[in-house]
Design a protein around this motif. Structure first.
Motif, PDB file in Angstrom:
ATOM      1  N   PRO A   1       0.835  -1.204   0.000  1.00 11.99           N
ATOM      2  CA  PRO A   1       0.000   0.000   0.000  1.00 11.99           C
ATOM      3  C   PRO A   1       0.871   1.255   0.000  1.00 11.99           C
ATOM      4  O   PRO A   1       1.892   1.299   0.673  1.00 11.99           O
ATOM      5  CB  PRO A   1      -0.782  -0.118   1.318  1.00 11.99           C
ATOM      6  N   ARG A   2       0.476   2.257  -0.755  1.00  7.67           N
ATOM      7  CA  ARG A   2       1.256   3.486  -0.766  1.00  7.67           C
ATOM      8  C   ARG A   2       1.207   4.148   0.606  1.00  7.67           C
ATOM      9  O   ARG A   2       0.145   4.206   1.242  1.00  7.67           O
ATOM     10  CB  ARG A   2       0.708   4.465  -1.815  1.00  7.67           C
ATOM     11  N   PRO A   3       2.334   4.650   1.119  1.00  8.55           N
ATOM     12  CA  PRO A   3       2.330   5.304   2.435  1.00  8.55           C
ATOM     13  C   PRO A   3       1.648   6.664   2.360  1.00  8.55           C
ATOM     14  O   PRO A   3       1.964   7.475   1.496  1.00  8.55           O
ATOM     15  CB  PRO A   3       3.822   5.430   2.754  1.00  8.55           C
ATOM     16  N   HIS A   4       0.718   6.892   3.246  1.00  9.42           N
ATOM     17  CA  HIS A   4       0.025   8.183   3.302  1.00  9.42           C
ATOM     18  C   HIS A   4       0.672   9.073   4.351  1.00  9.42           C
ATOM     19  O   HIS A   4       1.180   8.593   5.369  1.00  9.42           O
ATOM     20  CB  HIS A   4      -1.452   7.983   3.646  1.00  9.42           C
ATOM     21  N   ALA A   5       0.618  10.356   4.106  1.00  6.62           N
ATOM     22  CA  ALA A   5       1.191  11.319   5.047  1.00  6.62           C
ATOM     23  C   ALA A   5       0.437  11.274   6.372  1.00  6.62           C
ATOM     24  O   ALA A   5      -0.778  11.062   6.410  1.00  6.62           O
ATOM     25  CB  ALA A   5       1.140  12.724   4.459  1.00  6.62           C
TER      26      ALA A   5
ATOM     27  N   TRP B   1      -1.022  -2.898  -5.612  1.00  8.20           N
ATOM     28  CA  TRP B   1      -2.234  -3.382  -6.272  1.00  8.20           C
ATOM     29  C   TRP B   1      -3.178  -2.219  -6.567  1.00  8.20           C
ATOM     30  O   TRP B   1      -3.780  -2.142  -7.638  1.00  8.20           O
ATOM     31  CB  TRP B   1      -2.899  -4.408  -5.374  1.00  8.20           C
ATOM     32  N   ALA B   2      -3.302  -1.284  -5.615  1.00 10.40           N
ATOM     33  CA  ALA B   2      -4.163  -0.126  -5.834  1.00 10.40           C
ATOM     34  C   ALA B   2      -3.607   0.755  -6.952  1.00 10.40           C
ATOM     35  O   ALA B   2      -4.359   1.269  -7.790  1.00 10.40           O
ATOM     36  CB  ALA B   2      -4.303   0.681  -4.542  1.00 10.40           C
ATOM     37  N   ALA B   3      -2.281   0.922  -6.973  1.00  7.04           N
ATOM     38  CA  ALA B   3      -1.664   1.809  -7.968  1.00  7.04           C
ATOM     39  C   ALA B   3      -1.903   1.326  -9.390  1.00  7.04           C
ATOM     40  O   ALA B   3      -2.193   2.123 -10.289  1.00  7.04           O
ATOM     41  CB  ALA B   3      -0.166   1.924  -7.695  1.00  7.04           C
TER      42      ALA B   3
ATOM     43  N   LEU C   1      -8.736  -1.947  -2.119  1.00 11.44           N
ATOM     44  CA  LEU C   1      -7.706  -2.564  -2.955  1.00 11.44           C
ATOM     45  C   LEU C   1      -6.476  -2.939  -2.127  1.00 11.44           C
ATOM     46  O   LEU C   1      -5.858  -3.987  -2.363  1.00 11.44           O
ATOM     47  CB  LEU C   1      -7.317  -1.597  -4.077  1.00 11.44           C
ATOM     48  N   ASP C   2      -6.103  -2.094  -1.170  1.00 10.75           N
ATOM     49  CA  ASP C   2      -4.942  -2.399  -0.333  1.00 10.75           C
ATOM     50  C   ASP C   2      -5.177  -3.655   0.500  1.00 10.75           C
ATOM     51  O   ASP C   2      -4.280  -4.510   0.624  1.00 10.75           O
ATOM     52  CB  ASP C   2      -4.632  -1.214   0.594  1.00 10.75           C
TER      53      ASP C   2
ATOM     54  N   ILE D   1      -3.153  -7.278   0.567  1.00  8.23           N
ATOM     55  CA  ILE D   1      -2.596  -7.886   1.781  1.00  8.23           C
ATOM     56  C   ILE D   1      -3.065  -9.329   1.923  1.00  8.23           C
ATOM     57  O   ILE D   1      -2.296 -10.216   2.301  1.00  8.23           O
ATOM     58  CB  ILE D   1      -2.973  -7.042   3.013  1.00  8.23           C
ATOM     59  N   GLU D   2      -4.320  -9.585   1.614  1.00  9.90           N
ATOM     60  CA  GLU D   2      -4.862 -10.939   1.737  1.00  9.90           C
ATOM     61  C   GLU D   2      -4.307 -11.882   0.676  1.00  9.90           C
ATOM     62  O   GLU D   2      -4.241 -13.095   0.887  1.00  9.90           O
ATOM     63  CB  GLU D   2      -6.387 -10.889   1.640  1.00  9.90           C
TER      64      GLU D   2
END
Length: 508
Positions: A420-424, A454-456, A476-477, A481-482
């Motif tokens: 997952p992309r890291p969020h601020a 996967w989301a990207a 999507l994240d 993970i699953e």
């Protein structure tokens, strides 16, 4: 749903590979101590501890390499023309290496449960060597050959394996003393069950109880056995302590079923395993609870388990990430030069973002905005006509070249290539913090954040302008993970560049 079996512990959810171990701690004799029984300077985040807890897989790879090297060396000594070595010589020696490797695994050589690991590891290395030598000797006798080769192989193998396992044991001892193998928990409920657990944990020195959370503000004590009460369960959701916690233990009387269900629902928003502690009726029940909470120092080397999957992912990050960093170094140098020439200010932009298990990490990017307009908290997300973005910034954001410095975060273990992309920290969607828009938002922190994911590749990239955007990304994240596996990661990496280049209209 939580089980109500007669076991003292009922597990609610598992976020990451099982962790455990023991550490030397100092017992606080004064129950009023404000520091508690474990020194804060000894605390280690799950990300820091994850690296050493995956060490058995690395140790086993090293052992396999050593056995292969010993076998080839003995063959080279006995048959200088290695390619022409007779099968009657090569076969038994190969059998010896395979039998020794199997013996090491079967003997628990990678568990390191002993209080004196050096002697036990040396004994296991000797036993595995004897198993290998015995297998080779039997094969030589069956073939009617001299068994001197088996004795030579045994001598070399014991020196190699014995030396390696003494080093492993020394490392494990240092990690244990440094708190890197100690399971850390927080307790919800300042109850007599919690006090009993903490007292026994202090006696056995196997478990770090970092804090207690209790909603009964007026009735809760300041501490239990030296462990401080830090607030209510709602405060636990945002407490910085969660980055250091393996498990959350609910120590509420099981008769209060409605209260237990409420706590489980509330705490399920965290990326941390939740465990129920039932009232122990005997010492053996309490010891069993500690066994489950502390766990082994290292996860077992099963053919397929979360620890092996995490180890494979880390090796993938180091190998592919390291190669990418070398190959893309000229590109990164050109981008750095362009950023420097385009506008005044630093080349890099650093931002605090959420990493694995809510840990805050510093993520590196090439600066794409005017320095004076930089937004470290992402309070205002980027739009297509954003006047803060520089000319070079528009190009490197459109091509995602601004993300390349995050390869350094991958190498250091703060991020992964895929995730997952890291969020601020504190990122907002509109006027609301994004984390408050989706109940399962924190579940995306159950794995390290990634450069891509996967989301990207499914179009969820860049800013999140609406609650629907947040919900779709979280969905999507969690789906990734699953499903995470080596092959899925390779697939995501393979399609990332075509997807990014084919979506020139996306705001990034």
């Amino acid at each position: 749903m939580t089980s109500t079996t007669p076991d003292i512990l009922a597990r609610k959810a598992v976020a990451e590979p099982a962790r455990g171990g023991a550490e030397k701690t100092r017992e606080v004799r004064s129950p009023g101590s404000r520091r508690g029984p474990f020194r804060p300077e000894m605390w280690r985040s799950l990300r820091q501890r994850e690296g050493v807890r995956l060490a058995p897989h690395l140790f086993r790879l090293i052992d396999l390499a050593l056995l292969a090297a010993v076998t080839v060396a003995v063959l080279a000594r006995l048959a200088p023309e290695l390619a022409a070595a007779p099968l009657a010589l090569a076969g038994p020696l190969a059998l010896a290496a395979a039998a020794a490797a199997a013996g090491l695994k079967a003997s628990g050589a990678y568990a390191f449960r002993s209080a004196r690991p050096e002697l036990h590891q040396l004994g296991r290395a000797a036993a595995a060597t004897l198993i290998g030598a015995g297998a080779a000797g039997a094969a030589f006798l069956f073939l009617g050959s001299d068994t001197d080769a088996a004795a030579l192989w045994a001598s070399a193998a014991f020196l190699a394996l014995g030396g390696a396992h003494l080093i492993y044991a020394g490392l494990v001892r240092r990690w244990r003393e440094g708190g890197l193998l100690t399971s850390s928990v927080v307790v919800v409920g300042a109850t007599k069950e919690a006090e009993t657990l903490i007292t026994r944990a202090l006696e056995q020195r196997r478990l770090a109880v970092l804090g207690i959370f209790d909603d009964r503000r007026g009735r809760a004590p300041e501490n239990l056995a030296g462990v401080p009460v830090l607030g209510g369960s709602q405060e636990l959701l945002t407490h910085r302590l969660t980055a250091y916690v393996d498990r959350i233990v609910i120590a509420v009387a099981p008769a209060a079923q409605a209260r237990v269900r409420e706590l489980i629902t509330r705490l399920s928003a965290l990326p941390t395993e939740v465990t129920l502690l039932f009232d122990p009726r005997a010492d053996q029940d309490l010891d069993a609870a500690l066994d489950r909470l502390a766990g082994p120092a290292f996860a077992p080397l099963e053919p397929v388990n979360p620890a092996r999957r995490a180890f494979n992912k880390r090796m993938q990050d180091l190998l592919i990430g390291g190669l990418a960093l070398i190959l893309l170094a000229p590109v990164m140098a050109l981008v750095a030069l362009a950023v420097r020439l385009d506008s005044p200010g630093p080349i890099f932009f650093r931002q605090r973002r959420h990493g694995f298990n809510h840990e805050e990490i510093v993520v590196w990017k090439f600066r794409s905005m005017r320095h004076e307009a930089a937004d470290a908290t992402a309070a205002r997300q980027v739009t297509s006509d954003d006047d803060r973005v520089t000319r070079v910034g528009r190009f490197i954001r459109a091509t995602s070249l601004d993300e390349l410095p995050q390869l350094l975060n991958v190498i250091t273990g703060e991020m992964s290539l895929v995730g997952p992309r890291p969020h601020a920290v504190g990122m907002k969607t509109g006027d609301v913090e994004s984390a408050k828009l989706v109940a399962d938002y924190a579940w995306r922190h159950r794995i390290k954040p990634g450069l891509t994911g996967w989301a990207a590749i499914h179009g969820s990239r860049g800013p999140l302008h609406t609650p629907e955007d947040v919900r779709r990304r979280v969905k999507l994240d969690i789906e990734y993970i699953e499903r995470q596996s080596l092959w899925l990661d390779l697939r995501i990496m393979a399609v990332t560049l075509p997807v990014l280049l084919g979506d020139r209209l996306a705001v990034r």
